[in-house]
Scaffold this motif. Sequence first.
Motif, PDB file in Angstrom:
ATOM      1  N   ASP A  92       0.825  -1.213   0.000  1.00 13.05           N
ATOM      2  CA  ASP A  92       0.000   0.000   0.000  1.00 13.05           C
ATOM      3  C   ASP A  92       0.857   1.260   0.000  1.00 13.05           C
ATOM      4  O   ASP A  92       0.437   2.308  -0.484  1.00 13.05           O
ATOM      5  N   GLY A  93       2.062   1.160   0.554  1.00 13.96           N
ATOM      6  CA  GLY A  93       2.958   2.305   0.583  1.00 13.96           C
ATOM      7  C   GLY A  93       4.398   1.853   0.472  1.00 13.96           C
ATOM      8  O   GLY A  93       4.683   0.654   0.326  1.00 13.96           O
ATOM      9  N   HIS A  94       5.302   2.795   0.528  1.00 11.43           N
ATOM     10  CA  HIS A  94       6.722   2.488   0.405  1.00 11.43           C
ATOM     11  C   HIS A  94       7.366   2.406   1.787  1.00 11.43           C
ATOM     12  O   HIS A  94       7.000   3.139   2.710  1.00 11.43           O
ATOM     13  N   SER A  95       8.328   1.503   1.919  1.00  8.31           N
ATOM     14  CA  SER A  95       9.062   1.369   3.170  1.00  8.31           C
ATOM     15  C   SER A  95      10.169   2.425   3.222  1.00  8.31           C
ATOM     16  O   SER A  95      10.511   3.017   2.193  1.00  8.31           O
ATOM     17  N   ASP A 100      14.361  -2.516   0.261  1.00  7.90           N
ATOM     18  CA  ASP A 100      13.294  -3.395   0.721  1.00  7.90           C
ATOM     19  C   ASP A 100      12.166  -3.452  -0.310  1.00  7.90           C
ATOM     20  O   ASP A 100      11.644  -4.517  -0.629  1.00  7.90           O
ATOM     21  N   ASP A 101      11.790  -2.275  -0.809  1.00  9.52           N
ATOM     22  CA  ASP A 101      10.708  -2.206  -1.795  1.00  9.52           C
ATOM     23  C   ASP A 101      11.066  -2.970  -3.065  1.00  9.52           C
ATOM     24  O   ASP A 101      10.265  -3.753  -3.591  1.00  9.52           O
ATOM     25  N   GLU A 138       5.076   2.099 -11.888  1.00  3.64           N
ATOM     26  CA  GLU A 138       4.970   3.278 -11.022  1.00  3.64           C
ATOM     27  C   GLU A 138       5.599   2.993  -9.667  1.00  3.64           C
ATOM     28  O   GLU A 138       6.330   3.844  -9.114  1.00  3.64           O
ATOM     29  N   PHE A 139       5.339   1.815  -9.113  1.00  2.00           N
ATOM     30  CA  PHE A 139       5.902   1.453  -7.816  1.00  2.00           C
ATOM     31  C   PHE A 139       7.432   1.418  -7.871  1.00  2.00           C
ATOM     32  O   PHE A 139       8.113   1.949  -7.001  1.00  2.00           O
ATOM     33  N   VAL A 140       7.966   0.790  -8.915  1.00  2.00           N
ATOM     34  CA  VAL A 140       9.419   0.683  -9.049  1.00  2.00           C
ATOM     35  C   VAL A 140      10.044   2.060  -9.254  1.00  2.00           C
ATOM     36  O   VAL A 140      11.035   2.419  -8.597  1.00  2.00           O
ATOM     37  N   TYR A 141       9.474   2.844 -10.152  1.00  2.00           N
ATOM     38  CA  TYR A 141      10.024   4.172 -10.417  1.00  2.00           C
ATOM     39  C   TYR A 141       9.988   5.042  -9.161  1.00  2.00           C
ATOM     40  O   TYR A 141      10.952   5.770  -8.863  1.00  2.00           O
ATOM     41  N   ALA A 142       8.881   4.987  -8.424  1.00  2.00           N
ATOM     42  CA  ALA A 142       8.775   5.812  -7.221  1.00  2.00           C
ATOM     43  C   ALA A 142       9.833   5.414  -6.199  1.00  2.00           C
ATOM     44  O   ALA A 142      10.434   6.281  -5.542  1.00  2.00           O
ATOM     45  N   SER A 143      10.091   4.114  -6.059  1.00  2.00           N
ATOM     46  CA  SER A 143      11.123   3.657  -5.126  1.00  2.00           C
ATOM     47  C   SER A 143      12.491   4.148  -5.554  1.00  2.00           C
ATOM     48  O   SER A 143      13.296   4.602  -4.725  1.00  2.00           O
ATOM     49  N   LEU A 144      12.773   4.077  -6.846  1.00  2.00           N
ATOM     50  CA  LEU A 144      14.076   4.484  -7.339  1.00  2.00           C
ATOM     51  C   LEU A 144      14.274   5.994  -7.270  1.00  2.00           C
ATOM     52  O   LEU A 144      15.376   6.479  -7.005  1.00  2.00           O
ATOM     53  N   VAL A 145      13.208   6.756  -7.513  1.00  2.00           N
ATOM     54  CA  VAL A 145      13.304   8.213  -7.379  1.00  2.00           C
ATOM     55  C   VAL A 145      13.595   8.586  -5.930  1.00  2.00           C
ATOM     56  O   VAL A 145      14.410   9.472  -5.646  1.00  2.00           O
ATOM     57  N   THR A 146      12.936   7.887  -5.000  1.00  2.00           N
ATOM     58  CA  THR A 146      13.212   8.120  -3.582  1.00  2.00           C
ATOM     59  C   THR A 146      14.669   7.834  -3.265  1.00  2.00           C
ATOM     60  O   THR A 146      15.302   8.525  -2.444  1.00  2.00           O
TER      61      THR A 146
END
Length: 246
Positions: A92-95, A100-101, A138-146
Amino acid sequence: MSTKPTPPAPPGDVWFRPAAAGPRNKPRLSREKIVDAAVALLDEAGVQHLSMRNLAERLQAHATSLYWHVATKDDVVDLALDAVFGEVRLPDGHSPAWRDDIAAFMTELRRVLLRHPWAAPLTNSRPLAGPNALACSEFVYASLVTAGFTGPALSAAASVITTHVTGSAAAETVWHHHDETAPRTAVHDHLQRHAGQYPTLARHFPVSGGDWDAHFTRGAHFLLDGLTANLPARDAGQGGPGEGAE
């Protein structure tokens, strides 16, 4: 004056054109039913046995009735592949730790692709532009941008993550299609007979096959370490199960 034939639509076209109007009367079929039947047929028989006729027979319908909902067999393949991506359980959200994500995503995508052996080889043959595949991206990109990736480094990082999963799942599927021992023994024996040409392979080819889970996790560990080493200096991104998993 002859007219030029209309070129066939490319794979993935189903995501980029307006949906066709359905029949006036309430149809017995729906796109969802067609996709469910297509996934089941692909799981049982593979891509080589998917046809509009076979799909219609499975649905106990006439093949022409399918064309109210899908234009081509490529449409069916694209829709079925996206349905497989819909089985990926995204958090549901990012760790707090991006590793980890990414490690969790890679493990989950592999699980789903191994449930559907036909899917992994198709992922590099068409644009993954359906809503479920885009949610995964979207999930992968958001984790990598973070983590700090931007620009070309971001797209390259996302690509190698997905490619490791799809490539390893496709290879595992091929080896598991039949008894793995016989073909590995044949390759090993061939390399021994030609050790002069392939001295390194003759010494190190894994005739036993090993543990596919450990093989995948080790590769993911190497990949995550490589991404971490190329992060901007502001964030090394250490931590997460990919770092020590084996």
